[in-house]
Design a protein around this motif. Structure first.
Motif, mmCIF file in Angstrom:
data_model
loop_
_atom_site.group_PDB
_atom_site.id
_atom_site.type_symbol
_atom_site.label_atom_id
_atom_site.label_comp_id
_atom_site.label_asym_id
_atom_site.label_seq_id
_atom_site.Cartn_x
_atom_site.Cartn_y
_atom_site.Cartn_z
ATOM 1 N N ILE A 69 1.313 -5.121 6.175
ATOM 2 C CA ILE A 69 0.738 -5.666 4.939
ATOM 3 C C ILE A 69 0.601 -4.541 3.915
ATOM 4 N N ASN A 86 -1.165 -3.449 0.609
ATOM 5 C CA ASN A 86 -2.269 -3.748 -0.314
ATOM 6 C C ASN A 86 -2.087 -2.886 -1.556
ATOM 7 N N TRP A 87 -1.603 -3.502 -2.625
ATOM 8 C CA TRP A 87 -1.303 -2.741 -3.845
ATOM 9 C C TRP A 87 -2.540 -2.410 -4.669
ATOM 10 N N LYS A 88 -3.660 -3.004 -4.306
ATOM 11 C CA LYS A 88 -4.909 -2.787 -5.071
ATOM 12 C C LYS A 88 -4.655 -3.097 -6.553
ATOM 13 N N ALA A 144 0.332 -7.810 -0.869
ATOM 14 C CA ALA A 144 -0.846 -8.294 -1.597
ATOM 15 C C ALA A 144 -0.871 -7.609 -2.968
ATOM 16 N N GLN A 157 -5.627 -10.556 -2.993
ATOM 17 C CA GLN A 157 -6.565 -9.488 -2.619
ATOM 18 C C GLN A 157 -8.010 -9.974 -2.649
ATOM 19 N N ILE A 208 -6.824 -11.365 1.586
ATOM 20 C CA ILE A 208 -7.619 -10.285 2.193
ATOM 21 C C ILE A 208 -9.086 -10.538 1.837
ATOM 22 N N HIS A 235 -12.485 -6.392 2.311
ATOM 23 C CA HIS A 235 -11.990 -5.024 2.123
ATOM 24 C C HIS A 235 -13.155 -4.134 1.686
ATOM 25 N N GLU A 265 -10.244 -1.112 9.607
ATOM 26 C CA GLU A 265 -10.048 -0.130 8.542
ATOM 27 C C GLU A 265 -11.290 0.749 8.413
ATOM 28 N N LEU A 273 -2.090 -2.217 7.884
ATOM 29 C CA LEU A 273 -2.416 -2.584 6.509
ATOM 30 C C LEU A 273 -2.303 -1.277 5.717
ATOM 31 N N GLY A 294 -2.204 0.916 2.166
ATOM 32 C CA GLY A 294 -2.601 0.983 0.758
ATOM 33 C C GLY A 294 -1.673 1.897 -0.014
ATOM 34 N N SER A 297 2.060 2.067 0.328
ATOM 35 C CA SER A 297 2.835 0.852 0.038
ATOM 36 C C SER A 297 3.229 0.790 -1.439
#
Ligand code: PEP
Length: 251
Positions: free
Chosen positions: A8, A10-12, A42, A64, A92, A95, A164, A229, A231, A234
């Protein structure tokens, strides 16, 4: 455990333009993607529709965040029904950036999780201790029990848990794969206590926290860890592709 390894992204709150988002997925899709991997991105909400049109079946999408309300007068919120209608099937929840920066309480996380499951989304529940010397068993039990309060066994097949540790997120200080594995086993024990042993072994449990092209294989290769996952790494195409390939080596 999941039959496929799950990666996964997670592009934030990145990238800053739709063009960059599109170029990134085109770059991923230009690769031969391994069959035994479930790939989920995401992105920020504003890119979900664009990516849905360009990801085909190879990449699934996750939101997200989600509102705990399904519809109505909630300025600035995005409902799970909107996500579902867009073809986004994952979200998600929990987080650490939402828990500790945006002030989401365990009660809010529980409300969001129940709403998401009711709507038919698959929830990626993020849990983990804040500090390295925290009592991990206590923290994980509390976070998982509170998040799943009122969730019946019939809905639990749409849950992925991501371990996490907060101290590892965005710090470059990844956990060791042995410790991450023991945390994953602890999570399965908690699920077993709540829902029974078959769910504990079936549930996908991922690791997240400074996963990189260098360390991804160590985590993904562990038998009790179903994927990662990711961050920061990614957001960099070549790093992310190497992480995907690291998962492929487990075929
Ligand atoms: C995350 O955002 O969930 C995460 C694990 O970030 P990073 O990989 O950058 O530590």
């Amino acid at each position: 455990m999941s039959a496929k390894k799950i990666i996964i992204a997670n592009w934030k709150m990145n990238p800053q333009t739709a063009d960059e988002a599109l170029r990134f997925v085109q770059g991923v899709l230009a690769q031969r993607l391994p069959k035994n991997i479930e790939l989920i991105i995401a992105p920020p909400f504003v890119y979900l529709e664009l990516l849905k049109k360009n990801c085909g079946k190879e990449i699934k999408l996750a939101a997200q965040n989600i509102s705990w309300a399904e519809r109505g007068a909630y300025t600035g919120e995005i409902s799970g029904l909107m996500l579902k209608n867009l073809g986004c099937n994952h979200v998600i929840i929990g987080h650490s950036e939402r828990r500790y920066i945006m002030g989401e309480t365990e009660e809010i996380i529980n409300l969001k999780l129940k709403t998401a499951l009711r709507i038919g989304l698959t929830v990626i529940l993020a849990v983990g201790e804040k500090e390295q010397n925290d009592d991990i068993s206590k923290v994980l039990s509390r976070q998982i029990e509170s998040a799943l309060e009122g969730v019946g066994v019939s809905e639990i097949n749409r849950l992925i848990i991501a371990y996490e540790p907060v101290w590892a997120i965005g710090t470059g200080l990844a956990d060791t794969s042995d410790h991450a594995l023991s945390a994953a086993l602890l999570i399965r024990k908690i699920i077993s206590r709540l829902y029974g042993p078959e769910w504990a072994s079936d549930m996908p449990v991922l690791y997240g926290g400074s996963v990189s092209e260098e360390n991804a294989a160590d985590f993904i290769a562990q038998n009790g860890i179903d994927g990662a996952l990711v961050g920061g790494a990614s957001l960099e195409l070549q790093s992310f592709i190497k992480i995907i390939k690291a998962a492929e080596k487990n075929e």
